[in-house]
Every structure is written in structure tokens, then in C-alpha cells.
Design an enzyme around this catalytic site. Sequence first.
Site, PDB file in Angstrom:
ATOM      1  N   GLY A  11      15.262  16.899 -11.985  1.00 55.33           N
ATOM      2  CA  GLY A  11      15.852  17.294 -10.701  1.00 55.33           C
ATOM      3  C   GLY A  11      15.027  16.812  -9.522  1.00 55.33           C
ATOM      4  CG  ASP A  13      12.354  21.103  -5.859  1.00 45.34           C
ATOM      5  OD1 ASP A  13      12.848  20.305  -5.045  1.00 45.34           O
ATOM      6  OD2 ASP A  13      12.327  22.334  -5.684  1.00 45.34           O
ATOM      7  CG  LEU A  57      15.635  26.942 -18.796  1.00 44.08           C
ATOM      8  CD1 LEU A  57      15.856  27.442 -17.372  1.00 44.08           C
ATOM      9  CD2 LEU A  57      14.268  27.398 -19.273  1.00 44.08           C
ATOM     10  CB  SER A 123      16.282  30.586  -4.298  1.00 38.40           C
ATOM     11  OG  SER A 123      17.192  30.275  -3.274  1.00 38.40           O
ATOM     12  CD  GLU A 125      21.983  30.917  -1.357  1.00 34.31           C
ATOM     13  OE1 GLU A 125      22.180  30.314  -0.288  1.00 34.31           O
ATOM     14  OE2 GLU A 125      22.783  31.744  -1.816  1.00 34.31           O
ATOM     15  CE1 TYR A 147      20.285  28.794  -7.862  1.00 34.82           C
ATOM     16  CE2 TYR A 147      20.275  29.685  -5.628  1.00 34.82           C
ATOM     17  CZ  TYR A 147      19.673  28.937  -6.626  1.00 34.82           C
ATOM     18  OH  TYR A 147      18.459  28.340  -6.398  1.00 34.82           O
TER      19      TYR A 147
END
Length: 319
Positions: A11, A13, A57, A123, A125, A147
Amino acid sequence: MPVAIITGITGQDGSYLAENLLSKGYQVVGMVRRSSTVTMERLEKIQDDIIITQGDLHDQSSMVSLLEEFKPDEVYNLAAQSFVPTSWSQPLLTAEVTALGVTRLLEAIRQVNSKIKYYQASSSEMFGKVVDVPQQESTPFYPRSPYGVAKVYGHWITVNYRESFDIFATSGILFNHESPRRGLEFVTRKISNTVAKIKKGTVKELRLGNLEAQRDWGFAGDYVEAMWKMMQHSVPDNFVIGTGETHSVREFCELAFGYVGLNYMDYVVQDPRFYRPAEVDLLISDPTKAKVELGWEASTSFKNLVEMMVESDLQHLSK
Ligand code: NAP
Ligand code: G4F
């Protein structure tokens, strides 16, 4: 040579963190899920310097094997279903990976070697419908998407394993961070990429949702250094990482189109398809704790970030 395992290395990051850790002399091991197509685009330059191994995961045994084989000093858990709109269309998958995946990895650490340091990619979020402005470590969470809910679980299970089992488990609460490597579905890259296409004459308009949403946008390259600093801190903790500034999607458009000499109002079309069932209207960080305790500060301005992304997309299209 310290060994670091990065989940989510393919990804945005993951690729910056891998480069950062290599430059510090780490052996970097990346966990990637099995796929019929190779997704190593962001790792092209460093592919020969890192070890890539399979794991998911969803599958705890794969993580146990990984820890047993590579004996890491540090594990950075960056893997997630990370796109907010997908979390409404795939809420259970999001919970499995983004929430329960954290417990699976922490359990693997507890079983194999509880001295391994763990970083959780939490996050902003989680702040969702914010109850404080700006948001800091003590601000209560009010997530607005499956999420966000999954990330709140991931955060608290990290804190719980720290307190229950004395694991060095740290939670980095990162505000939005972007780069030329950002996925094309996220709003910043969608804008920079479409601006470049409009400039080249291959596309005529940019369809977006809510232009008034405000985000604290930083550069991903700066933020992976904060992850590493958190892992070198004397104790595991929670840290807010952001710029302390906020800007709207509209402002992002204005700057991005302005960079190529165009007026965003001539091209942006608002499309109800890109509105969300519940929106996060305003995010702005208070990164004081990171500055004081880690000596970390964001070093890329909003304007430089926007220009870097548009310039990169222009060059990419020219090739
Ligand atoms: P990203 O570009 O979407 O990368 C997500 C990574 O997770 C990819 O490598 C993906 O692999 C991997 N992944 C997904 N499901 C997996 C599974 N079941 N098993 C193993 N790997 C899996 O996300 P990012 O922007 O780099 O963000 C990194 C982390 O930080 C995420 O946890 C995200 O939620 C969190 N975060 C990001 C931001 C931000 O602004 N970027 C802010 C706060 C927190 P594939 O390549 O195979 O898809
Ligand atoms: O770029 P976005 O999709 O990022 P969002 O939802 O803030 O999530 C990102 O940052 C989080 C940190 O706060 C991460 F945890 C998460 O993994 C991810 O990296 O949307 C930003 C804003 C939203 O308010 C959205 O409604 O842009 C608004 N927006 C307006 N039009 C749009 C669009 N977003 C997208 N993706 N596409 C649009 O057309």
C-alpha cells in the site's frame, strides 16, 4: 540488523515505510496476501532489498509462522480494508480485516514472543462526528462508517493488549496523508490524476461528491517517520499525527486546477453517487504531543503536497 515486518507493504504507507526503514539499516520483511496478479508497483525500486512473504490478516496461522520464521523486533500493522465507501458495501469484510485482523496479529505476537514491538495504524476517522476541535489523543471517538468503527476496535484492542500483557503496542492516530502513490479512488489522487488528464485533453470533467468536507492532509513520506519514532519511544502510547491545518475538498480542487492554469469551476461536476451515507465533515489535529514527546512535525505544506501530486500525475501521463 533490526528486523521489521510490515503488513500492508504494497500500500501507500507500506512502500514509504519500507524505504524509510531500509535507509535506517533494517531488514524489511513484507507480508502480502496471495493474489493472481502482482501488486508490487509501489515497491519496484526496492524489490531486491526486501523480503516478501505470503500472509493474510484473515489467517492467524500465517502470522504465527511469519513471526516464528523472521523473528522481528518490530511489527508495523498497516494492512486494512482502508477505503471508507467500501466499508458500507463490504462491512463484514471490513470488520474481519480492519478490526479482527488486529487481534489475530496481537495474539500471534503474544503466542510467539511478547517482546516484539507492535504498531497499529489507527485513524482520524475514529473521531468521525467530532466532539472536540481540534482533535487530540483524549478526544472521544464517534465513528461515522463501518471502517471508522473497525478502527476504533483496532485501537482499543491495541491498548488492551498493552495493558493486559505488557506488550509494546502503540497506536498511531494518523490524519489523512497523501502522496503520488495514493490509491486512485481517494479524493486527493482522484483530483490530481483527473486534473492531469484534463490538462492533456483526454478527459473533460471531474465528478466528485461533497466538496465542503474538510481534512487535515499531510504527506505520507513525513508520516512514516512518525510511525518509526513512536516505536523508538520509551513506552508504548497513543499519538495523534497530523499537520494541525484543515482544508476543504473544494480548496484542494482550486489549487490542483490552478497549478495547471485552469479554473476548477469549469470542470468539477457534483455527483450524488459520491456522497456518503454518513459524512465526516471536519478533521483537524492537535499534534502537540507528537511534537513534544517524539520531536516530530509535518514538514510538507498543503500547497506543496497538492503540487507534488499533480506534477507527478502529469509526468506519469507524459511517459
Ligand atoms: P492502502 O494503500 O489501502 O494499503 C492497504 C494495504 O493493506 C495494502 O497493502 C493491501 O494489500 C493490504 N491488505 C488489505 N487486506 C489485507 C489482508 N486481508 N491481509 C493482508 N493485507 C491486506 O492503505 P494506506 O493508505 O497505505 O494506509 C495504511 C494503513 O493506515 C491502513 O491500515 C489505513 O487504514 C491506515 N490509515 C491510513 C491513513 C491515510 O490517510 N492513508 C490515515 C489513517 C490510517 P493489497 O495490495 O493486496 O490490496
Ligand atoms: O479521500 P477520502 O476517500 O478519504 P477519507 O474518507 O477521509 O479516508 C482516508 O483517510 C482516513 C483518515 O482520516 C483513513 F483512515 C482512511 O483509510 C482513508 O485513507 O475522502 C475524503 C473526503 C470525504 O469527506 C469524501 O466525502 O473527500 C470527500 N469526497 C468528495 N468527493 C470524496 C469524493 N471522496 C472520494 N473518495 N471520492 C470522491 O469523489
